[in-house]
Design an enzyme around this catalytic site. Structure first.
Site, PDB file in Angstrom:
ATOM      1  N   PRO A  80       0.799  -1.205  -0.025  1.00 39.16           N
ATOM      2  CA  PRO A  80       0.081  -0.162  -0.138  1.00 39.16           C
ATOM      3  C   PRO A  80       0.763   1.148  -0.082  1.00 39.16           C
ATOM      4  O   PRO A  80       1.828   1.479   0.799  1.00 39.16           O
ATOM      5  CB  PRO A  80      -0.591  -0.003   1.285  1.00 39.16           C
ATOM      6  CG  PRO A  80      -0.002  -0.906   2.048  1.00 39.16           C
ATOM      7  CD  PRO A  80       0.481  -2.074   1.195  1.00 39.16           C
ATOM      8  N   SER A 109      -3.970   2.354   0.653  1.00 36.45           N
ATOM      9  CA  SER A 109      -3.540   2.947   1.924  1.00 36.45           C
ATOM     10  C   SER A 109      -4.814   3.755   2.640  1.00 36.45           C
ATOM     11  O   SER A 109      -5.751   4.255   1.832  1.00 36.45           O
ATOM     12  CB  SER A 109      -2.457   3.891   1.311  1.00 36.45           C
ATOM     13  OG  SER A 109      -2.090   4.814   2.342  1.00 36.45           O
ATOM     14  N   TYR A 132      -3.842   2.999   9.900  1.00 31.12           N
ATOM     15  CA  TYR A 132      -3.094   3.637  10.959  1.00 31.12           C
ATOM     16  C   TYR A 132      -3.974   3.879  12.041  1.00 31.12           C
ATOM     17  O   TYR A 132      -5.109   3.864  12.026  1.00 31.12           O
ATOM     18  CB  TYR A 132      -2.484   5.203  10.373  1.00 31.12           C
ATOM     19  CG  TYR A 132      -1.535   5.242   9.378  1.00 31.12           C
ATOM     20  CD1 TYR A 132      -0.466   4.939   9.814  1.00 31.12           C
ATOM     21  CD2 TYR A 132      -2.003   5.701   8.201  1.00 31.12           C
ATOM     22  CE1 TYR A 132       0.474   4.852   8.724  1.00 31.12           C
ATOM     23  CE2 TYR A 132      -0.924   5.692   7.281  1.00 31.12           C
ATOM     24  CZ  TYR A 132       0.370   5.520   7.450  1.00 31.12           C
ATOM     25  OH  TYR A 132       1.386   5.739   6.369  1.00 31.12           O
ATOM     26  N   THR A 158       0.145  -0.420   9.966  1.00 27.87           N
ATOM     27  CA  THR A 158       1.393   0.074   9.673  1.00 27.87           C
ATOM     28  C   THR A 158       1.892   0.742  11.085  1.00 27.87           C
ATOM     29  O   THR A 158       1.226   1.424  11.710  1.00 27.87           O
ATOM     30  CB  THR A 158       1.529   1.345   8.601  1.00 27.87           C
ATOM     31  OG1 THR A 158       1.170   0.656   7.433  1.00 27.87           O
ATOM     32  CG2 THR A 158       2.866   1.659   8.707  1.00 27.87           C
ATOM     33  N   LYS A 254       2.775  -4.189   9.783  1.00 25.11           N
ATOM     34  CA  LYS A 254       3.909  -3.599   8.822  1.00 25.11           C
ATOM     35  C   LYS A 254       4.787  -2.820   9.522  1.00 25.11           C
ATOM     36  O   LYS A 254       4.323  -1.637   9.823  1.00 25.11           O
ATOM     37  CB  LYS A 254       2.997  -3.179   7.513  1.00 25.11           C
ATOM     38  CG  LYS A 254       4.018  -2.461   6.664  1.00 25.11           C
ATOM     39  CD  LYS A 254       3.327  -2.073   5.294  1.00 25.11           C
ATOM     40  CE  LYS A 254       4.158  -1.349   4.261  1.00 25.11           C
ATOM     41  NZ  LYS A 254       4.532   0.047   4.710  1.00 25.11           N
ATOM     42  N   SER A 276       9.779  -4.164   7.207  1.00 26.51           N
ATOM     43  CA  SER A 276       9.881  -3.178   6.610  1.00 26.51           C
ATOM     44  C   SER A 276      10.483  -1.864   7.175  1.00 26.51           C
ATOM     45  O   SER A 276      10.290  -1.782   8.442  1.00 26.51           O
ATOM     46  CB  SER A 276       8.557  -2.769   6.137  1.00 26.51           C
ATOM     47  OG  SER A 276       8.326  -1.567   5.406  1.00 26.51           O
ATOM     48  N   HIS A 278       9.652   0.912   5.452  1.00 19.04           N
ATOM     49  CA  HIS A 278       8.990   1.870   4.772  1.00 19.04           C
ATOM     50  C   HIS A 278       9.679   2.684   3.867  1.00 19.04           C
ATOM     51  O   HIS A 278       9.596   3.730   3.560  1.00 19.04           O
ATOM     52  CB  HIS A 278       8.516   3.159   5.999  1.00 19.04           C
ATOM     53  CG  HIS A 278       7.128   3.698   5.738  1.00 19.04           C
ATOM     54  ND1 HIS A 278       6.186   3.450   6.456  1.00 19.04           N
ATOM     55  CD2 HIS A 278       6.505   4.552   4.763  1.00 19.04           C
ATOM     56  CE1 HIS A 278       4.913   4.143   6.043  1.00 19.04           C
ATOM     57  NE2 HIS A 278       5.382   4.679   5.024  1.00 19.04           N
ATOM     58  N   GLY A 310      11.056  -3.580   0.658  1.00 23.47           N
ATOM     59  CA  GLY A 310      12.121  -2.509   0.666  1.00 23.47           C
ATOM     60  C   GLY A 310      13.245  -2.728  -0.351  1.00 23.47           C
ATOM     61  O   GLY A 310      13.880  -3.640  -0.385  1.00 23.47           O
ATOM     62  N   ARG A 333       8.173   1.162  -4.856  1.00 24.77           N
ATOM     63  CA  ARG A 333       8.344   2.132  -5.939  1.00 24.77           C
ATOM     64  C   ARG A 333       8.449   1.346  -7.175  1.00 24.77           C
ATOM     65  O   ARG A 333       8.510   1.814  -8.265  1.00 24.77           O
ATOM     66  CB  ARG A 333       9.713   3.011  -5.647  1.00 24.77           C
ATOM     67  CG  ARG A 333       9.881   3.869  -4.407  1.00 24.77           C
ATOM     68  CD  ARG A 333      11.371   4.218  -3.991  1.00 24.77           C
ATOM     69  NE  ARG A 333      11.471   5.217  -3.015  1.00 24.77           N
ATOM     70  CZ  ARG A 333      11.497   4.722  -1.699  1.00 24.77           C
ATOM     71  NH1 ARG A 333      11.419   3.484  -1.638  1.00 24.77           N
ATOM     72  NH2 ARG A 333      11.545   5.682  -0.679  1.00 24.77           N
TER      73      ARG A 333
END
Ligand SMILES: Cc1cc2nc3c(=O)[nH]c(=O)nc-3n(C[C@H](O)[C@H](O)[C@H](O)COP(=O)(O)O)c2cc1C
Length: 381
Positions: A80, A109, A132, A158, A254, A276, A278, A310, A333
Site C-alpha cells: 500500500p 492506503s 493507521y 502500519t 507492517k 519493513s 517503509h 524495501g 517504488r
C-alpha cells in the site's frame, strides 16, 4: 521515452522523472535524513549470491505462494502506498486492475485516493487495507467495520510511522497535501504542463478513506497534521491486541523489525508481519528488512507468515528473500514509477517483467516451485 523501452526499474524511474513535476517525483523517490537506509535496502541483496543447481527438470515453473490465507499467482504483491492519483490520474484503479491481471494482492492506503470499496469492485483478487491507529478508538472500529463490509481480505496496521520521517527533499520543494509549494516547487510544476493538464482534467483529488473524519480541503487538516494530531503515539501492544480480536481475520503488522516484536505479534494473534523500514522513509540508519529476515524467520517463521519489503527491483531480489524464508515480498517504488510513467499499462509491464525475471531465475536456479528455494542455495559474502 516510451514504455516499450523500459526494461527495468531504472528505466521506469527515468520515464517517471521525465513526466512528473519535481516535487512529486522527489516525494516518491526520496527517503528520510541522508537516505542511507533507502540505499542499503537494495544494496543488501548484493551481500549474498545465489548458488544454482542444474539438470533438475524445470519445464513447468510454479511460482504461486499462499500467504495470510491468500493464494497469489506470483510471490510479490503491491504494497500500500499513499496518494496514487497524484502520480497518475488512474491511481489505485490502475494498481488494482493490474494486480488482478497478475493474480496477486494489492493494498489500499489510508491515504489512498480511491475508495477501498471502488478498488474492491475493480479487483476480485486479495486486497489489503493499510491502516493507521487513531487516537479516537471509535474511529478505529468504524474504519475496520467499513473495511469488513467492503470485503477486505487482509488488515495491515502500519506500526513504523508513529511520527513522520524527516523527508528533506519534501522540505526543499515544499511538497505537502494540501499543496504548499515554494517558488522553486511551483516552477517545477510549470515546466511539466502535461502533468498539470492531465491532473486538472480528471476528477477532484480526494482521500476517500479519511474524508468523513478529517478535513483535508480547507487547509484545516494537512497530512502532516493528520499524523501529528489524529494518530496515537501512545498506541501499545494491548491496543493492537484489541484490534486483532475485533477484526477477527487476517491481521498483519507492517514495519516490525525486531525478534522481540515479531514474537509479540504472534502472541497477540497476528497472522502476518511485514519486515519493513517503509522504503527508508522513516528511521534512517535502521536495518534493512532483508538483512534482518533470517533472524526473524528463525524465531517465528513456523508460527506466523513473515513477509518483507524495501528496495526490491529485480526477480533475483525476490528469489533471495524467498530463499531466506519470506513467504512473499512487497513492492513499492517498483510499481509506483511505472504507474507514474504510464498508468495501468506501466504497472502491468512492470509486473510482467517481474514475473518473467522470477520465472527465468527459478529455472536457472533449478527450482520448479518456491519451496525448493532454500538457504542452501544462498551464500553470504
Ligand atoms: C510514495 C510512497 C508512499 C507510501 N505510502 C505508504 C502508506 O501510505 N502506508 C504505508 O504503510 N506505507 C507506505 N509506503 C511504504 C510502502 O508500502 C513500502 O513499505 C515501501 O515502498 C517499500 O520500499 P520500496 O519502495 O523500496 O519497494 C509508501 C512508500 C512510498 C514510496
Amino acid at each position: 521515452m516510451r514504455l516499450r523501452n523500459c526494461h527495468n526499474f531504472r528505466d521506469f524511474r527515468r520515464m517517471a522523472k521525465q513526466r512528473l513535476p519535481g516535487p512529486i517525483f522527489n516525494y516518491i523517490d526520496g527517503a528520510a535524513d541522508d537516505e542511507v537506509t533507502h540505499r542499503r535496502n537494495t544494496a543488501a541483496f548484493e551481500s549474498c549470491d545465489l548458488v544454482p543447481n542444474v539438470l533438475r527438470g524445470v519445464n513447468g515453473i510454479d511460482m504461486s505462494v499462499t500467504v495470510m490465507g491468500q493464494k497469489l499467482g506470483m510471490p510479490v504483491y503491491c504494497s500500500p502506498t499513499a496518494l496514487q492519483r497524484l502520480f497518475h490520474h488512474e491511481g489505485e484503479r490502475a494498481v488494482a486492475a493490474a494486480a488482478a491481471r497478475f493474480d496477486t494482492m494489492f493494498g489500499v492506503s489510508s491515504l489512498g485516493t480511491v475508495s477501498l470499496e471502488e478498488a474492491r469492485r475493480i479487483s476480485g483478487g486479495p486486497q489489503i487495507y493499510q491502516f493507521y491507529f487513531h487516537k479516537d478508538r471509535g474511529l478505529n472500529r468504524e474504519m475496520m467495520a467499513r473495511a469488513k463490509q467492503a470485503g477486505i481480505d487482509v488488515m495491515m496496521l502500519t506500526v513504523d510511522s508513529i511520527t513522520g520521517g524527516n523527508r528533506e527533499r519534501d522540505k526543499r520543494t515544499g511538497f505537502a497535501i494540501p499543496f504548499r509549494l515554494n517558488p522553486a516547487g511551483i516552477t517545477q510544476f510549470a515546466v511539466k504542463p502535461s502533468w498539470a493538464i492531465n491532473y486538472f482534467l480528471h476528477e477532484r483529488f480526494r482521500l476517500p478513506q479519511l474524508e468523513n473524519h478529517v478535513d483535508m480541503g480547507g487547509g484545516v487538516m494537512s497530512i502532516s497534521k493528520y499524523f501529528t494530531e489524529m494518530l496515537d503515539p501512545s498506541m501499545s501492544w494491548d491496543d493492537v491486541a484489541e484490534m486483532v480480536q475485533y477484526w477477527d481475520g487476517q491481521f498483519c503488522l507492517k514495519g516490525v523489525m525486531s525478534v522481540e516484536d515479531a514474537k509479540r505479534a504472534v502472541e497477540i494473534g497476528c497472522t502476518g508481519i511485514v519486515l519493513s523500514n517503509h522504503g527508508g522513509r522513516q528511521l534512517d540508519g535502521s536495518r534493512t528488512a532483508f538483512d534482518q529476515l533470517a533472524e526473524v524467520v528463525d524465531a517465528v517463521g513456523d508460527r506466523i507468515d513473515v513477509m518483507m519489503d524495501g528496495g526490491v527491483q529485480r526477480g533475483t531480489h525476490v528469489l533471495k528473500a524467498l530463499s531466506v524464508g519470506a513467504k512473499a515480498v512487497g513492492l513499492g517504488r517498483y510499481y509506483l514509477f511505472p504507474l507514474a510513467a504510464a498508468g495501468q499499462a506501466g504497472v502491468e509491464r512492470a509486473l510482467e517483467l517481474m514475473r518473467m525475471e522470477i520465472e527465468r531465475g527459478m529455472r536457472l536456479m533449478g527450482c520448479s516451485s518456491v519451496e525448493q528455494l532454500t538457504r542452501q542455495n544462498l551464500r553470504f559474502r
